[in-house]
Design a protein around this motif. Structure first.
Motif, PDB file in Angstrom:
ATOM      1  N   LYS A 365       0.812  -1.211   0.000  1.00  0.00           N
ATOM      2  CA  LYS A 365       0.000   0.000   0.000  1.00  0.00           C
ATOM      3  C   LYS A 365       0.855   1.274   0.000  1.00  0.00           C
ATOM      4  N   PHE A 366       2.093   1.132   0.469  1.00  0.00           N
ATOM      5  CA  PHE A 366       2.988   2.281   0.515  1.00  0.00           C
ATOM      6  C   PHE A 366       3.981   2.282  -0.652  1.00  0.00           C
ATOM      7  N   ALA A 367       3.722   1.456  -1.669  1.00  0.00           N
ATOM      8  CA  ALA A 367       4.697   1.296  -2.762  1.00  0.00           C
ATOM      9  C   ALA A 367       4.969   2.608  -3.495  1.00  0.00           C
ATOM     10  N   ARG A 368       3.929   3.399  -3.745  1.00  0.00           N
ATOM     11  CA  ARG A 368       4.129   4.652  -4.486  1.00  0.00           C
ATOM     12  C   ARG A 368       4.963   5.654  -3.676  1.00  0.00           C
ATOM     13  N   PHE A 369       4.697   5.706  -2.381  1.00  0.00           N
ATOM     14  CA  PHE A 369       5.482   6.610  -1.529  1.00  0.00           C
ATOM     15  C   PHE A 369       6.939   6.142  -1.450  1.00  0.00           C
ATOM     16  N   ILE A 370       7.134   4.828  -1.320  1.00  0.00           N
ATOM     17  CA  ILE A 370       8.492   4.270  -1.281  1.00  0.00           C
ATOM     18  C   ILE A 370       9.211   4.543  -2.602  1.00  0.00           C
ATOM     19  N   LEU A 371       8.480   4.431  -3.717  1.00  0.00           N
ATOM     20  CA  LEU A 371       9.067   4.727  -5.029  1.00  0.00           C
ATOM     21  C   LEU A 371       9.534   6.175  -5.106  1.00  0.00           C
ATOM     22  N   PHE A 372       8.732   7.076  -4.572  1.00  0.00           N
ATOM     23  CA  PHE A 372       9.119   8.493  -4.565  1.00  0.00           C
ATOM     24  C   PHE A 372      10.416   8.694  -3.782  1.00  0.00           C
ATOM     25  N   LEU A 373      10.487   8.097  -2.591  1.00  0.00           N
ATOM     26  CA  LEU A 373      11.702   8.233  -1.777  1.00  0.00           C
ATOM     27  C   LEU A 373      12.911   7.632  -2.489  1.00  0.00           C
ATOM     28  N   TYR A 374      12.686   6.511  -3.169  1.00  0.00           N
ATOM     29  CA  TYR A 374      13.794   5.865  -3.882  1.00  0.00           C
ATOM     30  C   TYR A 374      14.281   6.726  -5.038  1.00  0.00           C
ATOM     31  N   LEU A 375      13.355   7.342  -5.779  1.00  0.00           N
ATOM     32  CA  LEU A 375      13.746   8.202  -6.894  1.00  0.00           C
ATOM     33  C   LEU A 375      14.551   9.414  -6.408  1.00  0.00           C
ATOM     34  N   VAL A 376      14.141   9.993  -5.280  1.00  0.00           N
ATOM     35  CA  VAL A 376      14.893  11.119  -4.705  1.00  0.00           C
ATOM     36  C   VAL A 376      16.288  10.663  -4.297  1.00  0.00           C
ATOM     37  N   THR A 377      16.347   9.508  -3.633  1.00  0.00           N
ATOM     38  CA  THR A 377      17.653   8.982  -3.205  1.00  0.00           C
ATOM     39  C   THR A 377      18.536   8.662  -4.406  1.00  0.00           C
ATOM     40  N   ALA A 378      17.944   8.074  -5.443  1.00  0.00           N
ATOM     41  CA  ALA A 378      18.713   7.737  -6.647  1.00  0.00           C
ATOM     42  C   ALA A 378      19.267   8.989  -7.318  1.00  0.00           C
ATOM     43  N   ALA A 379      18.468  10.069  -7.352  1.00  0.00           N
ATOM     44  CA  ALA A 379      18.944  11.324  -7.949  1.00  0.00           C
ATOM     45  C   ALA A 379      20.129  11.874  -7.171  1.00  0.00           C
ATOM     46  N   VAL A 380      20.039  11.810  -5.827  1.00  0.00           N
ATOM     47  CA  VAL A 380      21.145  12.282  -4.987  1.00  0.00           C
ATOM     48  C   VAL A 380      22.392  11.439  -5.220  1.00  0.00           C
ATOM     49  N   LEU A 381      22.231  10.131  -5.317  1.00  0.00           N
ATOM     50  CA  LEU A 381      23.379   9.246  -5.513  1.00  0.00           C
ATOM     51  C   LEU A 381      23.988   9.408  -6.901  1.00  0.00           C
ATOM     52  N   LEU A 382      23.153   9.702  -7.901  1.00  0.00           N
ATOM     53  CA  LEU A 382      23.701   9.977  -9.235  1.00  0.00           C
ATOM     54  C   LEU A 382      24.591  11.219  -9.221  1.00  0.00           C
ATOM     55  N   TYR A 383      24.132  12.251  -8.510  1.00  0.00           N
ATOM     56  CA  TYR A 383      24.960  13.461  -8.409  1.00  0.00           C
ATOM     57  C   TYR A 383      26.231  13.183  -7.608  1.00  0.00           C
ATOM     58  N   TYR A 384      26.103  12.363  -6.579  1.00  0.00           N
ATOM     59  CA  TYR A 384      27.282  11.994  -5.797  1.00  0.00           C
ATOM     60  C   TYR A 384      28.289  11.220  -6.665  1.00  0.00           C
ATOM     61  N   SER A 385      27.781  10.358  -7.540  1.00  0.00           N
ATOM     62  CA  SER A 385      28.659   9.632  -8.466  1.00  0.00           C
ATOM     63  C   SER A 385      29.383  10.601  -9.403  1.00  0.00           C
ATOM     64  N   TYR A 386      28.647  11.597  -9.873  1.00  0.00           N
ATOM     65  CA  TYR A 386      29.252  12.616 -10.736  1.00  0.00           C
ATOM     66  C   TYR A 386      30.362  13.355  -9.995  1.00  0.00           C
ATOM     67  N   LEU A 387      30.125  13.674  -8.715  1.00  0.00           N
ATOM     68  CA  LEU A 387      31.153  14.365  -7.930  1.00  0.00           C
ATOM     69  C   LEU A 387      32.374  13.471  -7.722  1.00  0.00           C
ATOM     70  N   CYS A 388      32.160  12.178  -7.543  1.00  0.00           N
ATOM     71  CA  CYS A 388      33.291  11.252  -7.374  1.00  0.00           C
ATOM     72  C   CYS A 388      34.133  11.194  -8.647  1.00  0.00           C
ATOM     73  N   ILE A 389      33.479  11.233  -9.801  1.00  0.00           N
ATOM     74  CA  ILE A 389      34.231  11.276 -11.068  1.00  0.00           C
ATOM     75  C   ILE A 389      34.989  12.598 -11.179  1.00  0.00           C
ATOM     76  N   PHE A 390      34.363  13.704 -10.755  1.00  0.00           N
ATOM     77  CA  PHE A 390      35.049  14.998 -10.722  1.00  0.00           C
ATOM     78  C   PHE A 390      36.288  14.916  -9.829  1.00  0.00           C
ATOM     79  N   ASP A 391      36.139  14.282  -8.667  1.00  0.00           N
ATOM     80  CA  ASP A 391      37.261  14.132  -7.740  1.00  0.00           C
ATOM     81  C   ASP A 391      38.364  13.291  -8.354  1.00  0.00           C
ATOM     82  N   PHE A 392      37.994  12.271  -9.098  1.00  0.00           N
ATOM     83  CA  PHE A 392      38.975  11.428  -9.790  1.00  0.00           C
ATOM     84  C   PHE A 392      39.741  12.227 -10.846  1.00  0.00           C
ATOM     85  N   ARG A 393      39.045  13.072 -11.591  1.00  0.00           N
ATOM     86  CA  ARG A 393      39.678  13.823 -12.686  1.00  0.00           C
ATOM     87  C   ARG A 393      40.462  15.037 -12.214  1.00  0.00           C
TER      88      ARG A 393
END
Length: 476
Positions: A365-393
């Motif tokens: 019953k909470f799947a849609r809310f959990i999906l929203f939280l996951y999408l927000v977390t995934a967006a944050v982690l994608l940006y964090y991955s980009y920063l890690c590549i920046f740190d590498f370069r």
């Protein structure tokens, strides 16, 4: 020649300000009730007596205060029964700051702050009221007559800085206490009224996600707006005044602030870029000054928003003595090293996915809310991955007469400049994988009340040891 300056009478109000909501307003409310209903309660009598005692104590403290400016230092005297005298050499002053709010402007006063690196963390060392005329005389005696070159920043640049450095969390920290105190003063549940309005508006929004998502989004947008307005009003009319050995920063609209400090008091300089600044391709330049202001970060903004080329030229013009030298150290540019930089983003993605899938299966019953939280977390982690590549370069470190580092801190990118004498600690961290590959993580901490620190990852351990020995003559 010594000159003595007494406090402005408005200092009495500043001393009793902490009792505004617990004592002053209740007494005023009781006085109004007496005028209307002709009734006095025992609580009102007790509160009025306590207020009289507080006013008397504040008056005595105001009368006992003085600041004496001499040739090479200042003497600050305060206290009624317990007399306290502080002696400060001018060379040990880190900054002086004047703040003028609308009430100060009406009565020709300012709040005058004297800061050193010896004070308590996150607290102004000496804070008192002076007349505007006397504050200018004190500043002139401490730092000499001003002969500045003014640098003005446009309304747009200040707005860009306010927009790119504001956050919903800051807005909540500012707004929630104001709403609570205003509600208590008016006798209304303002927080409940506001939440009800937010629920009504969010309920009208049609979305795949549940209404609570719209409510949370609206709360964050409102909080961000509060933070933006606060930051914009704080830095509007931003001006930088340059002298050979001194800097002065002026800003503010309703509350005007002017801060002066010598370049020698600067612990370090940071050119940073927030996530939104990266979108606009803008950078800000900040300095850490010992004992500066009430903020734990001790950070003063020098350039609110500029393109990279312009801000680098300004840095070299303002701080030519901080131009870095020494050997350049950076992580290897091979695929194996890049994979090590991306280790934590991959790990966090796996944890976030598991943390979303398992509850969604258990509580459908909470799947849609959990999906929203996951999408927000995934967006944050994608940006964090980009920063890690920046740190590498681009991550790098120079240890010479000046320390220079480039990398990431939180979700910001930065460039760090500091004289080697201002470094309090260089920490070398080696995990088991780092020992296997002969690398290390280096953290440089600046000596100050609230030290800035920078971290550069996956550097060659042998090169770091050799560099530290050459500069500091310390064998690691």
């Amino acid at each position: 020649m010594k000159q003595e300056f007494k406090a402005h009478p408005l200092m009495i109000l500043s001393l009793i300000k902490p009792f505004l909501f617990v004592l002053i307003l209740p007494v005023l409310k009781g006085a109004v009730q007496y005028l209307i209903y002709r009734r006095i309660t025992g609580v009102f009598t007790l509160e009025a007596a306590a207020l009289i005692v507080m006013l008397l104590a504040a008056f005595l403290r105001f009368r006992s205060f003085s600041i004496v400016c001499g040739k090479n230092g200042v003497k600050i005297r305060e206290g009624v029964f317990l007399k306290k005298t502080s002696y400060i050499a001018v060379s040990k002053l880190s900054s002086v700051q004047t703040v003028q709010n609308p009430l100060d402007a009406v009565f020709g006063a300012v709040t005058y702050c004297v800061n050193t690196e010896a004070g308590k963390k996150g607290k102004t060392d000496f804070k008192f009221k002076l007349s505007l005329k006397n504050s200018k005389k004190v500043s002139e005696l401490l730092y000499g007559k001003s002969d500045y070159t003014a640098v003005r920043f446009s309304f747009v640049k200040v707005a860009v800085m306010a927009a790119t450095t504001s956050s919903a969390v800051t807005g909540m920290i500012i707004g929630v206490p104001i709403i609570n105190k205003a509600g208590k003063l008016l006798g209304l549940a303002l927080d409940s009224i506001l939440l009800n309005e937010i629920n009504n508006v969010s309920g009208q929004v049609k979305s795949y996600f549940p209404p609570i998502v719209s409510a949370i989004t609206l709360i964050f947008l409102l909080s961000y707006a509060v933070s933006f307005v606060y930051s914009f009003l704080k830095y509007i009319n931003f001006k930088l005044f340059l002298e050979k050995d001194k800097l002065e920063v002026r800003s503010g609209f309703f509350v005007r602030s002017r801060t002066s400090f010598k370049k020698s008091s600067v612990n370090d300089v940071i050119i940073n870029q927030t996530p939104l600044m990266r979108l606009f391709k803008r950078y800000a330049m900040k300095v850490s000054v010992g004992g500066y202001g009430n903020s734990k970060s001790e950070t003063a903004v020098l350039v609110p928003s500029e393109r990279r080329g312009n801000i680098k030229r300004q840095f070299m013009a303002y701080f030519p003595f901080l131009i870095p030298g020494g050997r350049l150290l950076h992580a290897g540019r091979d695929k194996k090293t890049k994979s090590r930089f991306l280790y934590f983003p991959r790990l966090y993605f796996c944890i976030a996915t598991a943390a979303a899938v398992i509850p969604a299966v258990i509580f459908p019953k909470f799947a849609r809310f959990i999906l929203f939280l996951y999408l927000v977390t995934a967006a944050v982690l994608l940006y964090y991955s980009y920063l890690c590549i920046f740190d590498f370069r681009f991550g790098k470190l120079r240890i010479g007469d000046n320390i220079y580092a480039q990398g990431i801190k939180g979700f910001n990118t930065y460039e760090f400049y500091c004289p080697k004498e201002n470094v309090g600690e260089i920490k070398i961290i080696r995990t088991l994988p780092a020992r296997k590959y002969g690398t290390c993580t280096v953290t440089v901490s600046v000596r100050s009340e609230s030290a800035d620190s920078v971290t550069v990852r996956h550097l060659d351990y042998g090169s770091v040891k050799q560099n530290i020995f050459e500069v500091y003559n310390i064998k690691v």
